[in-house]
Design a protein around this motif. Structure first.
Motif, PDB file in Angstrom:
ATOM      1  N   LEU A   1       0.815  -1.211   0.000  1.00 56.57           N
ATOM      2  CA  LEU A   1       0.000   0.000   0.000  1.00 56.57           C
ATOM      3  C   LEU A   1       0.850   1.263   0.000  1.00 56.57           C
ATOM      4  O   LEU A   1       0.376   2.336  -0.387  1.00 56.57           O
ATOM      5  N   PHE A   2       2.085   1.166   0.443  1.00 56.08           N
ATOM      6  CA  PHE A   2       2.950   2.333   0.550  1.00 56.08           C
ATOM      7  C   PHE A   2       4.065   2.322  -0.499  1.00 56.08           C
ATOM      8  O   PHE A   2       4.968   3.150  -0.446  1.00 56.08           O
ATOM      9  N   MET A   3       4.011   1.398  -1.434  1.00 53.73           N
ATOM     10  CA  MET A   3       5.033   1.319  -2.477  1.00 53.73           C
ATOM     11  C   MET A   3       4.539   2.013  -3.741  1.00 53.73           C
ATOM     12  O   MET A   3       3.352   2.044  -4.036  1.00 53.73           O
ATOM     13  N   ARG A   4       5.459   2.548  -4.470  1.00 57.68           N
ATOM     14  CA  ARG A   4       5.165   3.086  -5.799  1.00 57.68           C
ATOM     15  C   ARG A   4       6.359   2.809  -6.701  1.00 57.68           C
ATOM     16  O   ARG A   4       7.491   2.684  -6.230  1.00 57.68           O
ATOM     17  N   THR A   5       6.091   2.714  -7.965  1.00 53.30           N
ATOM     18  CA  THR A   5       7.177   2.497  -8.907  1.00 53.30           C
ATOM     19  C   THR A   5       7.998   3.776  -9.032  1.00 53.30           C
ATOM     20  O   THR A   5       7.486   4.881  -8.806  1.00 53.30           O
ATOM     21  N   PRO A   6       9.275   3.668  -9.373  1.00 50.26           N
ATOM     22  CA  PRO A   6      10.103   4.879  -9.516  1.00 50.26           C
ATOM     23  C   PRO A   6       9.536   5.817 -10.574  1.00 50.26           C
ATOM     24  O   PRO A   6       9.137   5.393 -11.655  1.00 50.26           O
ATOM     25  N   LYS A   7       9.477   7.091 -10.228  1.00 52.45           N
ATOM     26  CA  LYS A   7       9.001   8.089 -11.171  1.00 52.45           C
ATOM     27  C   LYS A   7      10.155   8.619 -12.021  1.00 52.45           C
ATOM     28  O   LYS A   7      11.320   8.535 -11.643  1.00 52.45           O
ATOM     29  N   TYR A   8       9.783   9.161 -13.170  1.00 51.53           N
ATOM     30  CA  TYR A   8      10.796   9.750 -14.037  1.00 51.53           C
ATOM     31  C   TYR A   8      11.499  10.902 -13.335  1.00 51.53           C
ATOM     32  O   TYR A   8      12.698  11.119 -13.504  1.00 51.53           O
TER      33      TYR A   8
END
Length: 381
Positions: free
Chosen positions: A133-140
């Motif tokens: 729930l607190f993870m996100r893929t790396p943003k540009y």
């Protein structure tokens, strides 16, 4: 500002802080700490030693400086994250148990590192299914083209007196979704610097267009920044456009309900020091220049200048995200290098093309066709 962009702004930033008067902040802190140039280590050594994390930093540095260990850590982390997402997508509610690793198949130094990691008793150290729930893929925008701090050559003298440092992020609209904004850069400014210093520090692609693009005309050379109900404009020589006044005129024409909440500021960008303003942390302030190029200024932090901060070179550029290049509209495979305007052979005008596609098209017989080279991005590094 359209409704979609307003929703994006509300979801990405804030909630903003209360108004912070920079001058009052400096006066209050100078009373609390009269000798602001004194290093904290000279009068509170016990607290510094107690809060020191040098042992942790040394251990991390040893691991990351070892190619074998750092590669293992990255690979193991990616494998764990992939497994967590896989379990979550299948709606497996049972907690994931750490699989037993075969230490015999690992090298000696890697197996020792893994045993030390497995021996950590902190329950929060290991990832579980709730961590998804607190993870996100790396943003540009997480990538930084800068390897070191980028200093400004215009400021070669050390600041005098009590100074505050403002960390400001620049957010811009992205070409693939005009209702979404992305962080493009981050800078550190002194409170004695002006709004014009912020404007001139923004790395914007529109400043790299050649003269034949028409953006060097006086009517495009203006800028306006809206901060707490005041529209600040730069001084334009030769009777050019005053963006603050034109903004007010446009709001009156469009019958905006909030037109009465914004007034033309009595000072220009060059005459407005940051120390004279009251700002909110986390509040996006709107900036427009070069005709219709929009940015948002977000105050991330306001703090006193520390003795370990660089003495000169402000504003400092801390982060520059790699520019998102537009692909060729013909092949959709490689970045475009030119913009073709007025060519009836193409399905749109202007049309962005790469070099090979434009060469295959060949020059047009229509004299009104204009080919404008897109700006290079060498000034972003």
């Amino acid at each position: 500002m359209n409704a979609n962009l307003s929703y994006t702004i509300d979801s990405l930033f804030g909630p903003p802080s209360d108004l912070i008067n920079i001058t009052a902040f400096l006066e209050t802190t100078s009373k609390l700490n009269p000798d602001s140039t004194t290093d904290a280590e000279t009068f509170i050594p016990d607290l510094v030693n107690e809060c020191s994390v040098d042992d942790v930093c040394n251990t991390l540095s040893e691991v990351w400086s070892n190619p074998t260990l750092s590669a293992y850590i990255i690979t193991d982390h990616e494998r764990n994250v992939t497994s967590l997402h896989h379990h979550t997508q299948k709606a497996i509610k049972a907690s994931r148990k750490t699989s037993n690793r075969d230490y015999m198949t690992l090298s000696h130094e890697v197996s020792d590192l893994q045993k030390n990691l497995d021996g950590i008793s902190l329950s929060s150290f290991r990832l579980n299914t709730d961590a998804v729930l607190f993870m996100r893929t790396p943003k540009y925008s997480d990538q930084n083209t800068l390897k070191t701090l980028k200093t400004s050559l215009s400021c070669n003298t050390a600041p005098e007196g009590n100074e505050a440092i403002l960390i400001i992020s620049i957010h811009s609209k992205v070409s693939w979704s005009p209702s979404y904004v992305n962080r493009t850069s981050q800078h550190a400014f002194l409170s004695s610097q002006t709004l014009y210093d912020i404007y001139s520090s923004i790395p914007c692609v529109t400043r790299g267009f050649p003269p034949d693009a028409g953006l060097q005309d006086e009517k495009f050379s203006g800028c306006v920044v809206c901060i707490e109900g005041h529209a600040y404009s730069n001084e334009v020589q030769g009777g050019g456009a005053n963006y603050a006044k034109k903004l007010m005129q446009q709001m009156e024409i469009s019958n905006r309900k909030d037109s009465g909440n914004i007034t033309v500021a009595p000072t220009s960008l060059k005459d407005t020091r940051l120390s004279s303003l009251s700002l909110r942390v986390g509040e996006p302030y709107w900036l427009m220049h070069q005709g219709n190029c929009e940015h948002f200024l977000v105050i991330d932090r306001i703090r006193l200048r520390h003795p370990l901060d660089p003495p000169i070179g402000y504003p400092l550029t801390l982060h520059i995200a790699p520019p998102i290049l537009d692909l060729c509209r013909a092949c959709a495979r490689v970045p475009a290098v030119c913009s073709v305007v007025g060519d009836i052979r193409l399905g749109e005008s202007p049309c962005l093309l790469c070099g090979p596609c434009w060469r295959n098209m060949g020059p047009s017989d229509i004299k009104e066709v204009v080919v404008i080279a897109l700006p290079e991005y060498t000034h972003f590094s």
